[in-house]
Structures are given as structure tokens and as C-alpha cells.
Design a protein around this motif. Structure first.
Motif, mmCIF file in Angstrom:
data_model
loop_
_atom_site.group_PDB
_atom_site.id
_atom_site.type_symbol
_atom_site.label_atom_id
_atom_site.label_comp_id
_atom_site.label_asym_id
_atom_site.label_seq_id
_atom_site.Cartn_x
_atom_site.Cartn_y
_atom_site.Cartn_z
ATOM 1 N N LYS A 28 41.426 39.918 38.129
ATOM 2 C CA LYS A 28 41.073 39.756 36.721
ATOM 3 C C LYS A 28 40.149 38.555 36.533
ATOM 4 O O LYS A 28 39.172 38.628 35.786
ATOM 5 C CB LYS A 28 42.329 39.587 35.865
ATOM 6 C CG LYS A 28 43.105 40.854 35.692
ATOM 7 C CD LYS A 28 44.368 40.606 34.875
ATOM 8 C CE LYS A 28 45.247 41.826 34.812
ATOM 9 N NZ LYS A 28 46.509 41.560 34.101
ATOM 10 N N ASP A 29 40.471 37.448 37.204
ATOM 11 C CA ASP A 29 39.648 36.249 37.104
ATOM 12 C C ASP A 29 38.226 36.521 37.613
ATOM 13 O O ASP A 29 37.244 36.089 36.997
ATOM 14 C CB ASP A 29 40.251 35.094 37.910
ATOM 15 C CG ASP A 29 41.518 34.550 37.279
ATOM 16 O OD1 ASP A 29 41.786 34.846 36.095
ATOM 17 O OD2 ASP A 29 42.248 33.822 37.982
ATOM 18 N N VAL A 30 38.131 37.216 38.736
ATOM 19 C CA VAL A 30 36.817 37.520 39.318
ATOM 20 C C VAL A 30 36.019 38.397 38.364
ATOM 21 O O VAL A 30 34.829 38.152 38.125
ATOM 22 C CB VAL A 30 36.966 38.195 40.703
ATOM 23 C CG1 VAL A 30 35.648 38.750 41.187
ATOM 24 C CG2 VAL A 30 37.524 37.195 41.710
ATOM 25 N N THR A 31 36.659 39.410 37.789
ATOM 26 C CA THR A 31 35.977 40.314 36.867
ATOM 27 C C THR A 31 35.493 39.567 35.627
ATOM 28 O O THR A 31 34.368 39.760 35.171
ATOM 29 C CB THR A 31 36.915 41.466 36.466
ATOM 30 O OG1 THR A 31 37.285 42.169 37.652
ATOM 31 C CG2 THR A 31 36.218 42.435 35.516
ATOM 32 N N GLU A 32 36.350 38.703 35.077
ATOM 33 C CA GLU A 32 35.971 37.921 33.893
ATOM 34 C C GLU A 32 34.778 37.031 34.187
ATOM 35 O O GLU A 32 33.846 36.940 33.396
ATOM 36 C CB GLU A 32 37.150 37.080 33.416
ATOM 37 C CG GLU A 32 38.242 37.873 32.748
ATOM 38 C CD GLU A 32 39.450 37.026 32.414
ATOM 39 O OE1 GLU A 32 39.413 35.792 32.576
ATOM 40 O OE2 GLU A 32 40.453 37.631 31.979
ATOM 41 N N LYS A 33 34.810 36.347 35.337
ATOM 42 C CA LYS A 33 33.720 35.446 35.697
ATOM 43 C C LYS A 33 32.427 36.229 35.929
ATOM 44 O O LYS A 33 31.355 35.804 35.502
ATOM 45 C CB LYS A 33 34.083 34.647 36.934
ATOM 46 C CG LYS A 33 33.080 33.571 37.282
ATOM 47 C CD LYS A 33 33.630 32.668 38.345
ATOM 48 C CE LYS A 33 32.635 31.591 38.675
ATOM 49 N NZ LYS A 33 33.001 30.307 38.157
ATOM 50 N N LYS A 34 32.538 37.384 36.570
ATOM 51 C CA LYS A 34 31.367 38.213 36.841
ATOM 52 C C LYS A 34 30.754 38.697 35.536
ATOM 53 O O LYS A 34 29.538 38.660 35.348
ATOM 54 C CB LYS A 34 31.757 39.409 37.722
ATOM 55 C CG LYS A 34 30.582 40.297 38.090
ATOM 56 C CD LYS A 34 31.067 41.491 38.892
ATOM 57 C CE LYS A 34 31.714 42.434 37.884
ATOM 58 N NZ LYS A 34 31.979 43.770 38.390
ATOM 59 N N ASN A 35 31.604 39.158 34.625
ATOM 60 C CA ASN A 35 31.106 39.675 33.343
ATOM 61 C C ASN A 35 30.598 38.575 32.430
ATOM 62 O O ASN A 35 29.727 38.826 31.601
ATOM 63 C CB ASN A 35 32.196 40.481 32.638
ATOM 64 C CG ASN A 35 32.473 41.793 33.343
ATOM 65 O OD1 ASN A 35 31.650 42.279 34.098
ATOM 66 N ND2 ASN A 35 33.657 42.337 33.125
ATOM 67 N N ALA A 36 31.100 37.367 32.559
ATOM 68 C CA ALA A 36 30.649 36.247 31.739
ATOM 69 C C ALA A 36 29.235 35.832 32.133
ATOM 70 O O ALA A 36 28.490 35.276 31.321
ATOM 71 C CB ALA A 36 31.593 35.069 31.875
ATOM 72 N N ALA A 37 28.832 36.119 33.363
ATOM 73 C CA ALA A 37 27.523 35.725 33.859
ATOM 74 C C ALA A 37 26.411 36.625 33.321
ATOM 75 O O ALA A 37 25.238 36.305 33.430
ATOM 76 C CB ALA A 37 27.508 35.748 35.370
#
Length: 59
Positions: free
Chosen positions: A49-58
Motif C-alpha cells: 500500500k505504501d509503495v502504491t501510494e508513493k508511486k501514485n503521488a509522483a
């Protein structure tokens, strides 16, 4: 990176408990193994979830 270190420690614990369960037929180690595997699943899900959030925030 903290979650990765925690995940690595849990995998090491699971490996130790798995050896005790499968090689020595220690039933208590089987319970500890199942608990460690459940914790691994929870941490892995949180990490995804953290990885997905960070990826989408970029974006």
C-alpha cells in the motif's frame, strides 16, 4: 525501509520456527510459524500500500 527490516526479521524467525516444526516435529513451533507467517502477510500488505501510494503521488 523500517518495514523491510521488520519483514526480513520475521522471515528469519519463520525460517527458524519452520525448521523446528518440520525437522523436530515441535507443534508449538508450528503455531509460532503460523503467527509469523500471518505477521509477514500483514506487513507485506502494508508495504504494498505504501509503495502504491508513493508511486501514485509522483504522478
Amino acid at each position: 525501509m523500517e518495514k523491510l527490516a521488520e519483514l526480513k526479521a520475521l522471515v528469519e524467525t519463520a525460517e527458524k520456527e519452520g525448521a523446528a516444526f518440520y525437522e523436530k516435529n515441535n507443534k508449538a513451533a508450528g503455531t509460532r510459524l503460523r503467527n509469523a507467517l500471518q505477521e509477514i502477510k500483514v506487513i507485506a500488505t502494508d508495504l504494498r500500500k505504501d509503495v502504491t501510494e508513493k508511486k501514485n503521488a509522483a504522478k
